[in-house]
Design a protein around this motif. Structure first.
Motif, PDB file in Angstrom:
ATOM      1  N   ASN A 155       6.061  -1.647   6.027  1.00  0.00           N
ATOM      2  CA  ASN A 155       6.659  -0.309   6.030  1.00  0.00           C
ATOM      3  C   ASN A 155       6.642   0.289   4.622  1.00  0.00           C
ATOM      4  O   ASN A 155       6.935  -0.401   3.639  1.00  0.00           O
ATOM      5  CB  ASN A 155       8.108  -0.379   6.532  1.00  0.00           C
ATOM      6  N   ASP A 156       6.313   1.578   4.550  1.00  0.00           N
ATOM      7  CA  ASP A 156       6.380   2.291   3.272  1.00  0.00           C
ATOM      8  C   ASP A 156       7.843   2.387   2.839  1.00  0.00           C
ATOM      9  O   ASP A 156       8.740   2.629   3.660  1.00  0.00           O
ATOM     10  CB  ASP A 156       5.772   3.695   3.415  1.00  0.00           C
ATOM     11  N   LEU A 157       8.049   2.188   1.553  1.00  0.00           N
ATOM     12  CA  LEU A 157       9.398   2.245   0.972  1.00  0.00           C
ATOM     13  C   LEU A 157      10.017   3.634   1.109  1.00  0.00           C
ATOM     14  O   LEU A 157      11.234   3.778   1.152  1.00  0.00           O
ATOM     15  CB  LEU A 157       9.263   1.892  -0.523  1.00  0.00           C
TER      16      LEU A 157
ATOM     17  N   ASN B 214      -5.917   8.103   3.534  1.00  0.00           N
ATOM     18  CA  ASN B 214      -6.159   7.378   2.290  1.00  0.00           C
ATOM     19  C   ASN B 214      -6.188   8.374   1.140  1.00  0.00           C
ATOM     20  O   ASN B 214      -6.955   9.343   1.172  1.00  0.00           O
ATOM     21  CB  ASN B 214      -7.497   6.617   2.362  1.00  0.00           C
ATOM     22  N   ASN B 215      -5.338   8.161   0.162  1.00  0.00           N
ATOM     23  CA  ASN B 215      -5.392   8.959  -1.060  1.00  0.00           C
ATOM     24  C   ASN B 215      -6.276   8.226  -2.055  1.00  0.00           C
ATOM     25  O   ASN B 215      -6.012   7.059  -2.376  1.00  0.00           O
ATOM     26  CB  ASN B 215      -3.983   9.142  -1.644  1.00  0.00           C
ATOM     27  N   CYS B 216      -7.321   8.895  -2.530  1.00  0.00           N
ATOM     28  CA  CYS B 216      -8.254   8.267  -3.467  1.00  0.00           C
ATOM     29  C   CYS B 216      -8.243   9.024  -4.792  1.00  0.00           C
ATOM     30  O   CYS B 216      -8.699  10.156  -4.871  1.00  0.00           O
ATOM     31  CB  CYS B 216      -9.658   8.242  -2.860  1.00  0.00           C
TER      32      CYS B 216
ATOM     33  N   GLN C 101      -3.043   9.476  -5.652  1.00  0.00           N
ATOM     34  CA  GLN C 101      -2.911   8.021  -5.468  1.00  0.00           C
ATOM     35  C   GLN C 101      -2.037   7.460  -6.581  1.00  0.00           C
ATOM     36  O   GLN C 101      -2.309   7.669  -7.766  1.00  0.00           O
ATOM     37  CB  GLN C 101      -4.295   7.352  -5.494  1.00  0.00           C
ATOM     38  N   THR C 102      -0.976   6.767  -6.175  1.00  0.00           N
ATOM     39  CA  THR C 102      -0.039   6.227  -7.172  1.00  0.00           C
ATOM     40  C   THR C 102      -0.132   4.712  -7.305  1.00  0.00           C
ATOM     41  O   THR C 102       0.209   4.168  -8.341  1.00  0.00           O
ATOM     42  CB  THR C 102       1.424   6.603  -6.832  1.00  0.00           C
ATOM     43  N   VAL C 103      -0.559   4.035  -6.244  1.00  0.00           N
ATOM     44  CA  VAL C 103      -0.712   2.575  -6.303  1.00  0.00           C
ATOM     45  C   VAL C 103      -2.214   2.281  -6.251  1.00  0.00           C
ATOM     46  O   VAL C 103      -2.890   2.618  -5.275  1.00  0.00           O
ATOM     47  CB  VAL C 103       0.022   1.867  -5.144  1.00  0.00           C
TER      48      VAL C 103
ATOM     49  N   PHE D  37      -3.997   2.372   3.262  1.00  0.00           N
ATOM     50  CA  PHE D  37      -4.131   3.439   4.262  1.00  0.00           C
ATOM     51  C   PHE D  37      -2.747   3.708   4.838  1.00  0.00           C
ATOM     52  O   PHE D  37      -2.093   2.793   5.359  1.00  0.00           O
ATOM     53  CB  PHE D  37      -5.111   3.010   5.358  1.00  0.00           C
ATOM     54  N   HIS D  38      -2.310   4.946   4.736  1.00  0.00           N
ATOM     55  CA  HIS D  38      -1.034   5.342   5.331  1.00  0.00           C
ATOM     56  C   HIS D  38      -1.250   5.519   6.832  1.00  0.00           C
ATOM     57  O   HIS D  38      -2.144   6.264   7.252  1.00  0.00           O
ATOM     58  CB  HIS D  38      -0.558   6.676   4.750  1.00  0.00           C
ATOM     59  N   MET D  39      -0.405   4.893   7.624  1.00  0.00           N
ATOM     60  CA  MET D  39      -0.451   5.071   9.073  1.00  0.00           C
ATOM     61  C   MET D  39       0.850   5.769   9.465  1.00  0.00           C
ATOM     62  O   MET D  39       1.939   5.216   9.283  1.00  0.00           O
ATOM     63  CB  MET D  39      -0.559   3.701   9.752  1.00  0.00           C
TER      64      MET D  39
HETATM   65  P1  AMP Z   1      -0.227   6.623  -2.615  1.00  0.00           P
HETATM   66  O1  AMP Z   1       0.525   7.772  -3.213  1.00  0.00           O
HETATM   67  O2  AMP Z   1      -1.219   6.992  -1.574  1.00  0.00           O
HETATM   68  O3  AMP Z   1      -0.813   5.717  -3.707  1.00  0.00           O
HETATM   69  O4  AMP Z   1       0.851   5.768  -1.838  1.00  0.00           O
HETATM   70  C1  AMP Z   1       1.612   4.755  -2.399  1.00  0.00           C
HETATM   71  C2  AMP Z   1       2.711   4.493  -1.419  1.00  0.00           C
HETATM   72  O5  AMP Z   1       3.237   3.208  -1.704  1.00  0.00           O
HETATM   73  C3  AMP Z   1       3.865   5.475  -1.478  1.00  0.00           C
HETATM   74  O6  AMP Z   1       4.014   6.112  -0.204  1.00  0.00           O
HETATM   75  C4  AMP Z   1       5.064   4.610  -1.846  1.00  0.00           C
HETATM   76  O7  AMP Z   1       6.236   5.009  -1.168  1.00  0.00           O
HETATM   77  C5  AMP Z   1       4.614   3.241  -1.408  1.00  0.00           C
HETATM   78  N1  AMP Z   1       5.200   2.112  -2.118  1.00  0.00           N
HETATM   79  C6  AMP Z   1       5.262   1.923  -3.459  1.00  0.00           C
HETATM   80  N2  AMP Z   1       5.862   0.752  -3.745  1.00  0.00           N
HETATM   81  C7  AMP Z   1       6.159   0.174  -2.551  1.00  0.00           C
HETATM   82  C8  AMP Z   1       6.781  -1.036  -2.168  1.00  0.00           C
HETATM   83  N3  AMP Z   1       7.220  -1.917  -3.070  1.00  0.00           N
HETATM   84  N4  AMP Z   1       6.949  -1.285  -0.832  1.00  0.00           N
HETATM   85  C9  AMP Z   1       6.515  -0.396   0.078  1.00  0.00           C
HETATM   86  N5  AMP Z   1       5.915   0.763  -0.216  1.00  0.00           N
HETATM   87  C10 AMP Z   1       5.753   1.055  -1.506  1.00  0.00           C
END
Ligand code: AMP
Ligand code: ZN
Length: 112
Positions: free
Chosen positions: A28-30, A84-86, A92-94, A99-101
């Motif tokens: 699950n997304d945080l 998918n954010n690229c 893209q932050t991580v 892939f976001h579902m």
């Molecule tokens: P993106 O912006 O596409 O890179 O998405 C990164 C996603 O990772 C965001 O929706 C965050 O909420 C999620 N995220 C970051 N850290 C964690 C974590 N420790 N557990 C679950 N989701 C996370």
């Protein structure tokens, strides 16, 4: 290497896992944007979709096969969206391919 998703995959950072197989993990997304917001993540560290190589072709297919199973498991029979954010312009932050579902409600045209 300091990668939050690699640490989640190793079990060093807690997550709510909803699915796992030999190739991918999903949790699950945080910060959920929809009632169901799962991240499907290849176990192999790949920074972004732009860093995929030929040998990753099957892995990307595995992501979508996992999505189908997760959809059944989480009751998303009326549909879902995969995003998918690229890279920087996509927000893209991580920097570990994911892939976001999204689902659990009727989705508007613009999510994430
Ligand atoms: P993106 O912006 O596409 O890179 O998405 C990164 C996603 O990772 C965001 O929706 C965050 O909420 C999620 N995220 C970051 N850290 C964690 C974590 N420790 N557990 C679950 N989701 C996370
Ligand atoms: Zn990683």
């Amino acid at each position: 290497m300091d990668c939050v998703f690699c640490e989640i995959i190793k079990g060093n950072i807690p997550s709510t896992k909803v699915y796992e197989d030999d190739f991918v993990v999903a949790f699950n997304d945080l910060n959920p944007q929809t009632p169901v917001h799962v991240l499907i993540v290849p176990k192999k560290h790949i920074a972004s979709a732009n860093d995929l190589v030929e040998e990753d072709a099957e892995l990307v297919g595995r992501v979508f096969l996992a999505a189908k199973k997760i959809a059944r498991q989480l009751g998303l029979e009326s549909g879902y969206r995969i995003i998918n954010n690229c890279g920087k312009d996509a927000g893209q932050t991580v920097m570990h391919l994911h892939f976001h579902m999204l689902g659990g409600k009727t989705l508007g045209e613009k999510i994430i």
